[in-house]
Design a protein around this motif. Structure first.
Motif, PDB file in Angstrom:
ATOM      1  N   MET A   1     -99.870  53.557 -25.599  1.00 18.80           N
ATOM      2  CA  MET A   1     -99.331  52.188 -25.607  1.00 18.80           C
ATOM      3  C   MET A   1     -98.176  52.099 -26.607  1.00 18.80           C
ATOM      4  O   MET A   1     -98.294  52.564 -27.734  1.00 18.80           O
ATOM      5  CB  MET A   1    -100.444  51.211 -26.020  1.00 18.80           C
ATOM      6  N   ILE A   2     -97.067  51.514 -26.188  1.00 18.55           N
ATOM      7  CA  ILE A   2     -95.945  51.328 -27.102  1.00 18.55           C
ATOM      8  C   ILE A   2     -95.630  49.847 -27.229  1.00 18.55           C
ATOM      9  O   ILE A   2     -95.977  49.050 -26.354  1.00 18.55           O
ATOM     10  CB  ILE A   2     -94.684  52.124 -26.673  1.00 18.55           C
ATOM     11  N   SER A   3     -94.983  49.492 -28.325  1.00 22.87           N
ATOM     12  CA  SER A   3     -94.638  48.092 -28.563  1.00 22.87           C
ATOM     13  C   SER A   3     -93.391  47.718 -27.757  1.00 22.87           C
ATOM     14  O   SER A   3     -92.707  48.575 -27.200  1.00 22.87           O
ATOM     15  CB  SER A   3     -94.357  47.887 -30.049  1.00 22.87           C
ATOM     16  N   VAL A   4     -93.098  46.428 -27.723  1.00 21.95           N
ATOM     17  CA  VAL A   4     -91.879  45.958 -27.064  1.00 21.95           C
ATOM     18  C   VAL A   4     -90.661  46.587 -27.738  1.00 21.95           C
ATOM     19  O   VAL A   4     -89.724  47.031 -27.066  1.00 21.95           O
ATOM     20  CB  VAL A   4     -91.802  44.413 -27.098  1.00 21.95           C
ATOM     21  N   ALA A   5     -90.687  46.648 -29.071  1.00 23.04           N
ATOM     22  CA  ALA A   5     -89.559  47.237 -29.800  1.00 23.04           C
ATOM     23  C   ALA A   5     -89.375  48.712 -29.438  1.00 23.04           C
ATOM     24  O   ALA A   5     -88.248  49.188 -29.272  1.00 23.04           O
ATOM     25  CB  ALA A   5     -89.771  47.073 -31.303  1.00 23.04           C
ATOM     26  N   GLU A   6     -90.485  49.432 -29.295  1.00 22.08           N
ATOM     27  CA  GLU A   6     -90.396  50.843 -28.918  1.00 22.08           C
ATOM     28  C   GLU A   6     -89.881  50.994 -27.486  1.00 22.08           C
ATOM     29  O   GLU A   6     -89.108  51.898 -27.188  1.00 22.08           O
ATOM     30  CB  GLU A   6     -91.760  51.525 -29.083  1.00 22.08           C
ATOM     31  N   GLN A   8     -87.885  48.862 -26.016  1.00 24.40           N
ATOM     32  CA  GLN A   8     -86.455  48.535 -26.077  1.00 24.40           C
ATOM     33  C   GLN A   8     -85.666  49.740 -26.584  1.00 24.40           C
ATOM     34  O   GLN A   8     -84.579  50.034 -26.079  1.00 24.40           O
ATOM     35  CB  GLN A   8     -86.219  47.307 -26.955  1.00 24.40           C
ATOM     36  N   ASP A   9     -86.217  50.452 -27.545  1.00 24.08           N
ATOM     37  CA  ASP A   9     -85.553  51.659 -28.056  1.00 24.08           C
ATOM     38  C   ASP A   9     -85.491  52.742 -26.974  1.00 24.08           C
ATOM     39  O   ASP A   9     -84.470  53.421 -26.818  1.00 24.08           O
ATOM     40  CB  ASP A   9     -86.291  52.166 -29.303  1.00 24.08           C
ATOM     41  N   LEU A  10     -86.568  52.881 -26.204  1.00 27.81           N
ATOM     42  CA  LEU A  10     -86.588  53.838 -25.092  1.00 27.81           C
ATOM     43  C   LEU A  10     -85.494  53.500 -24.074  1.00 27.81           C
ATOM     44  O   LEU A  10     -84.749  54.384 -23.619  1.00 27.81           O
ATOM     45  CB  LEU A  10     -87.973  53.818 -24.422  1.00 27.81           C
ATOM     46  N   MET A  11     -85.382  52.220 -23.722  1.00 25.53           N
ATOM     47  CA  MET A  11     -84.343  51.800 -22.777  1.00 25.53           C
ATOM     48  C   MET A  11     -82.960  52.021 -23.378  1.00 25.53           C
ATOM     49  O   MET A  11     -82.021  52.386 -22.673  1.00 25.53           O
ATOM     50  CB  MET A  11     -84.520  50.313 -22.409  1.00 25.53           C
ATOM     51  N   ASN A  12     -82.842  51.813 -24.683  1.00 26.81           N
ATOM     52  CA  ASN A  12     -81.570  52.035 -25.372  1.00 26.81           C
ATOM     53  C   ASN A  12     -81.140  53.497 -25.256  1.00 26.81           C
ATOM     54  O   ASN A  12     -79.994  53.794 -24.921  1.00 26.81           O
ATOM     55  CB  ASN A  12     -81.730  51.630 -26.841  1.00 26.81           C
ATOM     56  N   ARG A  13     -82.095  54.397 -25.511  1.00 30.12           N
ATOM     57  CA  ARG A  13     -81.782  55.830 -25.448  1.00 30.12           C
ATOM     58  C   ARG A  13     -81.483  56.259 -24.007  1.00 30.12           C
ATOM     59  O   ARG A  13     -80.660  57.136 -23.763  1.00 30.12           O
ATOM     60  CB  ARG A  13     -82.942  56.660 -26.018  1.00 30.12           C
ATOM     61  N   THR A  14     -82.175  55.629 -23.042  1.00 28.40           N
ATOM     62  CA  THR A  14     -82.050  56.047 -21.644  1.00 28.40           C
ATOM     63  C   THR A  14     -80.790  55.485 -20.980  1.00 28.40           C
ATOM     64  O   THR A  14     -80.134  56.187 -20.198  1.00 28.40           O
ATOM     65  CB  THR A  14     -83.302  55.591 -20.850  1.00 28.40           C
ATOM     66  N   VAL A  57     -87.663  43.904 -13.916  1.00 29.98           N
ATOM     67  CA  VAL A  57     -87.193  42.701 -14.615  1.00 29.98           C
ATOM     68  C   VAL A  57     -87.240  42.939 -16.130  1.00 29.98           C
ATOM     69  O   VAL A  57     -86.284  42.648 -16.852  1.00 29.98           O
ATOM     70  CB  VAL A  57     -88.029  41.460 -14.233  1.00 29.98           C
ATOM     71  N   PHE A  58     -88.338  43.506 -16.591  1.00 26.04           N
ATOM     72  CA  PHE A  58     -88.489  43.751 -18.028  1.00 26.04           C
ATOM     73  C   PHE A  58     -87.461  44.771 -18.517  1.00 26.04           C
ATOM     74  O   PHE A  58     -86.847  44.598 -19.573  1.00 26.04           O
ATOM     75  CB  PHE A  58     -89.919  44.209 -18.318  1.00 26.04           C
ATOM     76  N   ALA A  59     -87.235  45.823 -17.730  1.00 28.32           N
ATOM     77  CA  ALA A  59     -86.266  46.859 -18.106  1.00 28.32           C
ATOM     78  C   ALA A  59     -84.852  46.280 -18.173  1.00 28.32           C
ATOM     79  O   ALA A  59     -84.105  46.539 -19.125  1.00 28.32           O
ATOM     80  CB  ALA A  59     -86.322  48.026 -17.118  1.00 28.32           C
ATOM     81  N   TRP A  60     -84.479  45.470 -17.181  1.00 28.81           N
ATOM     82  CA  TRP A  60     -83.124  44.893 -17.180  1.00 28.81           C
ATOM     83  C   TRP A  60     -82.978  43.842 -18.270  1.00 28.81           C
ATOM     84  O   TRP A  60     -81.905  43.708 -18.876  1.00 28.81           O
ATOM     85  CB  TRP A  60     -82.775  44.326 -15.800  1.00 28.81           C
ATOM     86  N   LEU A  61     -84.023  43.090 -18.542  1.00 29.90           N
ATOM     87  CA  LEU A  61     -83.982  42.122 -19.652  1.00 29.90           C
ATOM     88  C   LEU A  61     -83.753  42.867 -20.967  1.00 29.90           C
ATOM     89  O   LEU A  61     -82.950  42.451 -21.814  1.00 29.90           O
ATOM     90  CB  LEU A  61     -85.290  41.322 -19.702  1.00 29.90           C
ATOM     91  N   THR A  62     -84.442  43.984 -21.104  1.00 26.03           N
ATOM     92  CA  THR A  62     -84.317  44.794 -22.303  1.00 26.03           C
ATOM     93  C   THR A  62     -82.922  45.414 -22.410  1.00 26.03           C
ATOM     94  O   THR A  62     -82.323  45.435 -23.486  1.00 26.03           O
ATOM     95  CB  THR A  62     -85.400  45.893 -22.292  1.00 26.03           C
ATOM     96  N   SER A  63     -82.383  45.889 -21.283  1.00 27.96           N
ATOM     97  CA  SER A  63     -81.019  46.427 -21.275  1.00 27.96           C
ATOM     98  C   SER A  63     -80.020  45.367 -21.716  1.00 27.96           C
ATOM     99  O   SER A  63     -79.113  45.646 -22.518  1.00 27.96           O
ATOM    100  CB  SER A  63     -80.633  46.900 -19.865  1.00 27.96           C
TER     101      SER A  63
END
Ligand SMILES: [Zn+2]
Length: 100
Positions: A1-6, A8-14, A57-63
């Protein structure tokens, strides 16, 4: 399990390079399209398709948050950690409204 912040960081790196190239307006249009697809998935009975659309939706919101420099976890908790932002209770005791 990862946090929302983690996440968001994953999406940032990807995706940050591609997201930055597209820019906030183009990325916002993708998010809008995914929200529409989520609404479409709600009409069907395919549970996997529904979960996939939530993920999109969550991935694009995070992007979008990444390219606008918004810490999604911090922003969400700042507004909602103490319950409803209007009545400050949890559960919310505001007058029920069917739509916004
Ligand atoms: Zn409330």
């Amino acid at each position: 399990m990862i946090s929302v912040a983690e996440f968001q960081d994953l999406m940032n790196r990807t995706y940050f390079d591609k997201d930055s190239k597209r820019g906030p307006h183009g990325t916002y249009e993708w998010l809008r399209e995914e929200v529409i697809e989520l609404g479409d998935a709600m009409q069907g009975k395919d549970r996997q398709a529904l979960e996939d659309e939530f993920a999109d939706v969550f991935a694009w919101l995070t992007s979008l948050a990444n390219i606008l420099g918004v810490d999604l976890e911090r922003a969400a908790l700042k507004k909602y950690a103490d319950g409803c932002p209007k009545c400050h209770l949890s559960p919310c005791r505001c007058v029920y409204r069917e739509t916004s």
